[in-house]
Write an enzyme that holds these catalytic residues in place. Structure first.
Site, mmCIF file in Angstrom:
data_model
loop_
_atom_site.group_PDB
_atom_site.id
_atom_site.type_symbol
_atom_site.label_atom_id
_atom_site.label_comp_id
_atom_site.label_asym_id
_atom_site.label_seq_id
_atom_site.Cartn_x
_atom_site.Cartn_y
_atom_site.Cartn_z
ATOM 1 N N GLU A 6 11.959 -9.986 1.654
ATOM 2 C CA GLU A 6 11.239 -8.775 2.092
ATOM 3 C C GLU A 6 12.136 -7.573 1.814
ATOM 4 O OE1 GLU A 6 10.133 -8.970 6.263
ATOM 5 O OE2 GLU A 6 10.125 -6.772 6.421
ATOM 6 N N ASN B 17 7.656 -5.838 -1.123
ATOM 7 C CA ASN B 17 7.701 -4.731 -0.178
ATOM 8 C C ASN B 17 6.284 -4.626 0.380
ATOM 9 O OD1 ASN B 17 7.737 -2.423 1.294
ATOM 10 N ND2 ASN B 17 8.791 -1.164 -0.231
ATOM 11 N N ALA C 189 3.134 -0.888 4.752
ATOM 12 C CA ALA C 189 2.568 -0.859 6.110
ATOM 13 C C ALA C 189 2.074 -2.237 6.563
ATOM 14 C CB ALA C 189 1.428 0.157 6.173
ATOM 15 N N ARG D 84 13.765 4.134 12.150
ATOM 16 C CA ARG D 84 12.571 4.984 12.164
ATOM 17 C C ARG D 84 11.746 4.726 13.436
ATOM 18 N NH1 ARG D 84 9.664 4.444 6.617
ATOM 19 N NH2 ARG D 84 8.644 6.310 7.450
ATOM 20 N N PRO E 115 0.801 -1.230 0.000
ATOM 21 C CA PRO E 115 0.000 0.000 0.000
ATOM 22 C C PRO E 115 0.834 1.281 0.000
ATOM 23 C CG PRO E 115 -0.077 -1.062 2.148
ATOM 24 C CD PRO E 115 0.587 -2.032 1.217
ATOM 25 N N ASN E 116 0.316 2.244 -0.725
ATOM 26 C CA ASN E 116 0.873 3.601 -0.829
ATOM 27 C C ASN E 116 2.136 3.689 -1.686
ATOM 28 O OD1 ASN E 116 -1.096 4.895 0.913
ATOM 29 N ND2 ASN E 116 -0.140 3.731 2.576
ATOM 30 N N HIS F 272 12.508 -3.146 1.778
ATOM 31 C CA HIS F 272 12.016 -1.814 2.151
ATOM 32 C C HIS F 272 12.959 -0.784 1.550
ATOM 33 C CE1 HIS F 272 9.217 -3.591 4.963
ATOM 34 N NE2 HIS F 272 10.210 -4.365 5.368
ATOM 35 N N TYR G 204 11.552 8.230 1.195
ATOM 36 C CA TYR G 204 11.481 7.164 0.202
ATOM 37 C C TYR G 204 12.205 7.475 -1.105
ATOM 38 C CZ TYR G 204 8.062 5.361 3.477
ATOM 39 O OH TYR G 204 7.460 4.900 4.614
ATOM 40 N N ARG H 7 5.531 10.766 -2.580
ATOM 41 C CA ARG H 7 5.271 10.407 -1.193
ATOM 42 C C ARG H 7 6.530 10.562 -0.346
ATOM 43 N NH1 ARG H 7 4.699 4.275 1.199
ATOM 44 N NH2 ARG H 7 4.244 4.914 3.330
HETATM 45 C C1 DQA Z 1 8.317 0.750 3.695
HETATM 46 C C2 DQA Z 1 8.478 0.949 5.203
HETATM 47 C C3 DQA Z 1 7.140 0.772 5.909
HETATM 48 O O1 DQA Z 1 7.297 0.963 7.301
HETATM 49 C C4 DQA Z 1 6.136 1.777 5.393
HETATM 50 O O2 DQA Z 1 4.868 1.563 5.993
HETATM 51 C C5 DQA Z 1 6.030 1.801 3.920
HETATM 52 C C6 DQA Z 1 7.242 1.650 3.108
HETATM 53 C C7 DQA Z 1 9.632 1.043 2.925
HETATM 54 O O3 DQA Z 1 9.711 0.650 1.778
HETATM 55 O O4 DQA Z 1 10.536 1.685 3.464
HETATM 56 O O5 DQA Z 1 4.956 2.050 3.362
HETATM 57 O O6 DQA Z 1 7.974 -0.607 3.445
#
Ligand code: DQA
Length: 151
Positions: A99, A75, A78, A108, A10-11, A101, A23, A18
């Site tokens: 996984e 990825n 959240a 963080r 998501p997002n 990120h 990011y 964003r």
């Molecule tokens: C994320 C890190 C997560 O904590 C966050 O909710 C994201 C992006 C990252 O790619 O750094 O949406 O997965």
């Protein structure tokens, strides 16, 4: 042919605009393009998928297993910190995954340090922006070649 699926949670469709200070400025399209290039170089089949909906990600993992995908790079965004359903989908299908990120989740907020997936992943790569995906892709290819050569 080795089949790799990349899932963006998501997002991540908003990458580029964003929180660029966290990011980076790469868009999702530019990340996918770089992955396509790598896939071509390595002669592997690549599919990418983004969803803001947990159940759609669960369904896509089931589908990847049914379609004999060899490896998933995810990825979970959240959902990393909340989703027992995505964890269970990987346990149910036994699909190997990495996984990733973009940000270093350990530097963080405290809640980002917990993942429902890390302990069942082949590995975790975080903190390198777009390169987190590219490093994961190289690692997935090494993992696939290693497991093929054992057969
Ligand atoms: C994320 C890190 C997560 O904590 C966050 O909710 C994201 C992006 C990252 O790619 O750094 O949406 O997965």
């Amino acid at each position: 042919m080795t089949k790799i699926l990349v899932i963006h949670g998501p997002n991540l469709n908003l990458l580029g605009s964003r929180e660029p200070e966290v990011y980076g400025s790469d868009t999702l399209a530019s990340i996918d393009q770089a992955l396509v290039k790598l896939a071509e170089q390595h002669s592997v089949s690549l599919e990418t998928f983004q969803s803001n909906i947990e159940g759609e990600i669960v369904n896509r993992i089931h589908q990847a297993s049914a379609n004999q995908n060899n490896f998933v790079i995810i990825n979970p965004a959240a959902f990393t910190h909340t989703s027992v359903a995505i964890r269970d989908a990987f346990l149910a299908t036994d699909l190997p995954f990495i996984e990733v990120h973009l940000s270093n989740v350990f530097s963080r907020e405290e809640f980002r340090a917990h993942s429902y997936l890390s302990d069942i992943a082949k590995g975790v790569i975080c903190g390198f922006g777009k390169n987190s995906y590219l490093l994961a892709f190289e690692a997935a290819i090494i993992a696939c070649n290693t497991s093929n050569s054992k057969e």
